[in-house]
Design an enzyme around this catalytic site. Sequence first.
Site, short mmCIF file in Angstrom:
data_model
loop_
_atom_site.label_atom_id
_atom_site.label_comp_id
_atom_site.label_asym_id
_atom_site.label_seq_id
_atom_site.Cartn_x
_atom_site.Cartn_y
_atom_site.Cartn_z
N ASP A 61 0.68 -1.12 0.11
CA ASP A 61 0.25 0.28 -0.59
C ASP A 61 1.47 0.85 -0.13
OD1 ASP A 61 -2.35 1.23 0.88
OD2 ASP A 61 -2.10 2.09 2.21
N ASP A 94 -1.00 0.51 6.24
CA ASP A 94 -1.38 0.38 7.48
C ASP A 94 -2.21 0.00 8.11
OD1 ASP A 94 -2.32 1.90 5.89
OD2 ASP A 94 -1.67 3.83 6.48
N ASP A 116 -7.26 -0.54 4.61
CA ASP A 116 -6.53 -2.20 3.51
C ASP A 116 -7.08 -3.39 4.74
OD1 ASP A 116 -4.39 -1.23 5.05
OD2 ASP A 116 -3.92 -0.60 3.85
P1 ADP Z 1 -3.48 4.63 -0.66
O1 ADP Z 1 -4.37 3.08 -0.90
O2 ADP Z 1 -2.71 5.96 -0.93
O3 ADP Z 1 -3.59 4.51 1.06
P2 ADP Z 1 -6.70 5.46 0.66
O4 ADP Z 1 -6.95 4.25 -0.05
O5 ADP Z 1 -6.10 5.50 2.63
O6 ADP Z 1 -5.06 5.44 0.26
O7 ADP Z 1 -6.98 6.28 -0.16
C1 ADP Z 1 -7.16 7.10 -0.78
C2 ADP Z 1 -7.50 8.09 -1.55
O8 ADP Z 1 -9.32 8.56 -1.45
C3 ADP Z 1 -6.84 9.35 -1.47
O9 ADP Z 1 -5.88 9.11 -1.59
C4 ADP Z 1 -7.77 10.50 -0.70
O10 ADP Z 1 -7.35 11.05 -2.22
C5 ADP Z 1 -8.75 10.06 -0.43
N1 ADP Z 1 -9.49 9.66 0.87
C6 ADP Z 1 -9.02 8.46 1.97
N2 ADP Z 1 -9.33 8.97 2.80
C7 ADP Z 1 -9.47 10.28 3.34
C8 ADP Z 1 -10.03 11.75 3.98
N3 ADP Z 1 -10.42 11.48 5.19
N4 ADP Z 1 -10.11 12.97 3.67
C9 ADP Z 1 -9.68 13.28 2.04
N5 ADP Z 1 -9.39 12.35 1.48
C10 ADP Z 1 -9.55 11.40 1.40
MG MG Z 2 -3.68 3.76 3.29
#
Ligand code: ADP
Ligand code: MG
Length: 640
Positions: A339, A533, A537
Amino acid sequence: MKKNALTKKQRKTLKRILIALTIFIVLQVVSAVGAFDALPAGAGLWVQFALFLVPYLLAGYDVLAKAWHGIVHRQPFDENLLMAIATLGAFALVFFPEAEPHMAEGAAVMLFYQVGELFESYATNKTRKSIAAMMDIAPDYANIEDGEGNLVQVDPATVAVGDVIVVKPGERVPLDGEVVEGKSQLDTSALTGESVPSVVEPGVAAISGCINMTGVIRIKVKAPFAESTVSRILELVENASEKKARTERFITRFARYYTPIVVGLAVLIAVVSPFFGETLTASVQSALIFLVVSCPCALVISVPLSFFGGIGAASRIGVLVKGSSYMETLAHTETVVFDKTGTLTSGTFNVVAVHNEDHIDPDLLLSYAAHAEAYSDHPIAVSVKESYEGVIDQSQIDHVEERSGRGVAAEVRAHKVLVGNDKLMREAHVDFKDCELVGTILHVAVDGEYAGHIVIADVLKPDAKDTVAALRAAGVKRIVMLTGDREEVAAAVAGELGIDEYRSQLLPADKVAEVERLLGETSEAGKLAFVGDGINDAPVLMRADIGIAMGAMGSDAAIEAADVVLMDDKPSKIATAMKISHKTMGIVWQNIVFAIGVKIAIMILALPFIGIATMWLAVFGDVGVAIIAILNAMRALRVK
Ligand code: ADP
Ligand code: MG
């Protein structure tokens, strides 16, 4: 208690064995100088018989008792019975007139068997204890100030969230919390293997299990004791032996068949070979040797011990492996899927720019965003809240809804606020503007109207780049990065790290589908590890062959769902853990091949008409092999 000391029971056994051994040596000397031969013919033999029975019974009466107990309870097939038959058999040869006497061997087999048993219990204890010692992180008490400003020691389990505890230099931090007063250095080595102390001051988190080194600190408790880092780690380690590796189960099953088969062969040899012209003594002796080497203890003890050692070695460097089956899986990992946010990157975003629409003030934009994110634990949310300078007034927030992989929706001061990525805006039919800057974009919409965006950027973890190289060196064939972030950011991170495959703009469910596809592409024996993390996920952590989670900043759900937890959030530790797993598996297989090989060789040498093997060799094949295998297993505990 002194370190490495024998238990009371072990000391008693040792004493008994030493006395028996002394008597045995004296008898051997007496017999060597020919004293028994001086006695009248026939009498000498029986005198020897009676005398050798003394050390034999002294050393082995408990084995005989246990064997008898087994027979009475109809569970006879254990090593006690084998030992009893083999040694009593050696003594019984005295009843065959033409046989050579074997009383000395009978007594010796029992003696060395007991020495071996003692060593086994010592080694097992020692390995277990050294993990416990390493895991000696459980706090005994917490200091709390009473009304008059005196410190009182209380049970950490009775401290409530929000209480302030005092930790003096030299004491262990009993509960997780945030430092509110004082400055000090914490020794985190028991948790992470990291020898450089971490500096804490007001506002910084203090993790339970660390040792406070220099100054007095006051900590505001953030989680009850049962949910503290210490409690969680101890629980994981305690349950680690339940998840058995395939190799371990194979050995247990193997032992169940091996022993009865060899015993059967022994009976067959004793009964059948005299009819083919072998002497009765030689036949019985072959059979007895078979019995002695039929004990599978070298395997049954050394294999789990090796895994235990490997798990111990990993926890020394701050990697918690939840069971030996995961140790085994780590060794066969072919694909590693990462991730991005919080795993390869630090997850602490800086605000790069605020691009507000004309009708709204940039501070107001930030205020809306920070309020909407108030209840989110996502690294993005945490960072936005941190960069917002005003105070977040929780009474102004309502109807908060986290839309994982997209953002959040909330009512702030009676306005409907959306904060998130393109997907979120499209879903709400809000026209948004693109941004030419590279970074993660947080679009903000207020009452269905676009208000602008905040550009934030994350930094790579210092060891992220080395991780990729180290994993390749450890035999990983394929490294993939999955992220919910923008294509531009994903490409930049992947490029910088040298990761050849990545997928961007994934929703949590897409990540599961992607991992399933990759699982289908791994080879028959190859395994897939997912490293995350745990924010968004946890389902992927469960789906992968082996889920690896960040422990320090990861969510509780991730630590629950994961099979391996990295206590210090350093992805490079995965490669180190893989090296440990390779070494552990190497040791396991060395022991299996060595023990089975030696035993089979001895059985061949002991076959009727060959008859080269002696009882002494058989003793080596049992006890000697077990001791060597255990010593080898203990190597698994050593790191570096
Ligand atoms: P990653 O796969 O990089 O760990 P996430 O799946 O957690 O990312 O989130 C993907 C995207 O969703 C982030 O890049 C962001 O654009 C958006 N996102 C997720 N959670 C939030 C939040 N709490 N506030 C704003 N944007 C969010
Ligand atoms: Mg993440």
